[in-house]
Enzyme design. Structure first.
Site, PDB file in Angstrom:
ATOM      1  N   ARG A   1       0.844  -1.205   0.000  1.00 19.40           N
ATOM      2  CA  ARG A   1       0.000   0.000   0.000  1.00 19.40           C
ATOM      3  C   ARG A   1       0.880   1.256   0.000  1.00 19.40           C
ATOM      4  NH1 ARG A   1      -2.887  -3.501   3.611  1.00 19.40           N
ATOM      5  NH2 ARG A   1      -2.126  -2.443   5.498  1.00 19.40           N
TER       6      ARG A   1
ATOM      7  N   LYS B   1     -19.019  17.398  -1.727  1.00 18.18           N
ATOM      8  CA  LYS B   1     -18.661  16.359  -2.699  1.00 18.18           C
ATOM      9  C   LYS B   1     -19.901  15.524  -2.958  1.00 18.18           C
ATOM     10  CE  LYS B   1     -15.446  12.498  -3.407  1.00 18.18           C
ATOM     11  NZ  LYS B   1     -14.047  12.054  -3.204  1.00 18.18           N
TER      12      LYS B   1
ATOM     13  N   LYS C   1     -12.472  14.550   5.063  1.00 20.49           N
ATOM     14  CA  LYS C   1     -13.601  14.008   4.293  1.00 20.49           C
ATOM     15  C   LYS C   1     -14.423  13.062   5.155  1.00 20.49           C
ATOM     16  CE  LYS C   1     -14.104  10.316   1.343  1.00 20.49           C
ATOM     17  NZ  LYS C   1     -13.769   9.420   0.219  1.00 20.49           N
TER      18      LYS C   1
HETATM   19  P1  13P Z   1     -14.809   7.307  -6.597  1.00 28.73           P
HETATM   20  O1  13P Z   1     -14.334   8.419  -7.507  1.00 28.73           O
HETATM   21  O2  13P Z   1     -14.159   6.001  -6.853  1.00 28.73           O
HETATM   22  O3  13P Z   1     -16.306   7.260  -6.506  1.00 28.73           O
HETATM   23  O4  13P Z   1     -14.311   7.673  -5.145  1.00 28.73           O
HETATM   24  C1  13P Z   1     -14.448   8.942  -4.667  1.00 28.73           C
HETATM   25  C2  13P Z   1     -14.548   8.896  -3.208  1.00 28.73           C
HETATM   26  O5  13P Z   1     -13.771   9.507  -2.516  1.00 28.73           O
HETATM   27  C3  13P Z   1     -15.627   8.108  -2.604  1.00 28.73           C
HETATM   28  O6  13P Z   1     -15.705   8.417  -1.247  1.00 28.73           O
END
Ligand code: 13P
Length: 337
Positions: free
Chosen positions: A43, A216, A133
């Site tokens: 990772r 988002k 996030k």
């Molecule tokens: P994806 O672009 O793969 O949907 O992932 C974005 C993301 O941060 C999901 O939490």
């Protein structure tokens, strides 16, 4: 620096965000799928490959990390957070503990991770992380989501966002309406609107400063298993209509997840949205899969593939960056894949 300035810095000059914050469980699934054993070391090598790709800072203003990565060193011995900072990329951190089954509501989820979050934010601020996030997951069908799932997830988003702002980090508020299933695009629009409206309302009630938040969201697309798939123009119109109804102009930026769309589809839709011109908020991308899928498969865990994988990652960033400016070309995308 204010939260608003940090949010603007992340999305300055047409830049977007790389979501490289997959939990150990999620990255293990993705690595397994391309035949790579998931260990702390693989990772680390994989994330190093992404972050040391030449010129990534031209397209990425921010990278979202997972807790494990924040505590790792890059292959050159620099801390991962410092590596990003030195390149002029703002480092961020996923702080939710995942979406868990919501008791009493089959098929629905609630995101956990609020316990001890104030203390975790204090540590993350010390480690140099400047944004965060939190993802919640909303199931979509003819009958879902329930009002309860919408409300509980919105309340959680706001509790997290208030704590992030208290610690000086910009919260990315990510309520994802899941586009699996066979619902039509009208249903996607209806649910996305309800969810975003409830989320903004919860932020207000909990005194979160909208100027210091990034939203988002999913694009409004047809359910992936549905018979008719809306094209980019309809996706752009419906997505923007939902955002106009729900996201106040005080919010500095709205970023899209790729959500399991094909790479080309995610870019075609982003490009169509960008071609609609300037919006009350900066619009950009925050992709994981649509940026990482190809480079991860090319790498396949082998040292001799690092250069080719970095080339593929740079190419994905170039194409998504072009889409973000409304300058994406389907021919160029085909030539790359
Ligand atoms: P994806 O672009 O793969 O949907 O992932 C974005 C993301 O941060 C999901 O939490």
């Amino acid at each position: 620096m204010t939260l608003q300035e940090t949010a603007r810095e992340i999305l300055a000059d047409g830049k977007g965000i790389l979501a490289a914050d997959e939990s150990t469980g999620t990255i293990t699934k993705r690595l397994d799928a391309v035949g790579i054993e998931s260990t702390e070391e693989t990772r680390r090598r994989y994330r190093d490959l992404l972050f040391t790709t030449e010129d990534v800072e031209q397209r990425l203003g921010g990278v979202i990390l997972y807790d494990e990565t924040v505590r790792q060193d890059a292959l050159d011995g620099t801390g991962m957070v410092d590596l990003l900072r030195r390149r002029g990329i703002v480092p961020g951190i996923k702080v939710d503990a995942g979406a868990k089954d919501l008791a009493g509501f089959p098929g629905e989820k609630v995101t956990e991770g609020l316990d001890g979050l104030r203390e975790r934010f204090a540590e993350y601020a010390d480690l140099g992380l400047r944004f965060a996030k939190w993802r919640s997951v909303i199931s979509v069908s003819d009958t879902l989501p329930s009002a309860t799932a919408i409300e509980l997830n919105a309340t959680g988003q706001a509790r997290y966002a208030a704590l992030a702002q208290e610690a000086g980090l910009v919260p990315i508020v990510e309520p994802e309406s899941i586009m699996d299933g066979d619902h039509g695009i009208e249903r996607s629009a209806e649910v996305t609107e309800l969810v975003l409206a409830a989320t903004i309302e919860a932020l207000r009630r909990q005194r979160v400063a909208l100027e210091g938040v990034l939203v988002k969201t999913n694009m409004v697309v047809s359910g992936y298993a549905g018979p008719d798939q809306a094209g980019p123009d309809e996706v752009a119109d419906r997505t923007l209509a939902v955002l106009y109804r729900t996201i106040p102009a005080a919010v500095p930026g709205v970023v899209f997840l790729s959500g399991g769309q094909e790479d080309a589809q995610a870019n075609a839709n982003l490009d169509a949205i960008a071609r609609r011109g300037s919006q009350p908020w900066t619009v950009s991308f925050s992709y994981a899969r649509a940026l990482q899928g190809r480079p991860m498969a090319i790498w396949a865990g082998a040292e001799e593939n690092v250069a080719a994988a970095q080339h593929a990652f740079a190419e994905r960033l170039h194409l998504t960056g072009a889409a973000n400016r409304g300058e994406w070309s389907a021919d160029e995308e085909r030539a790359a894949s």
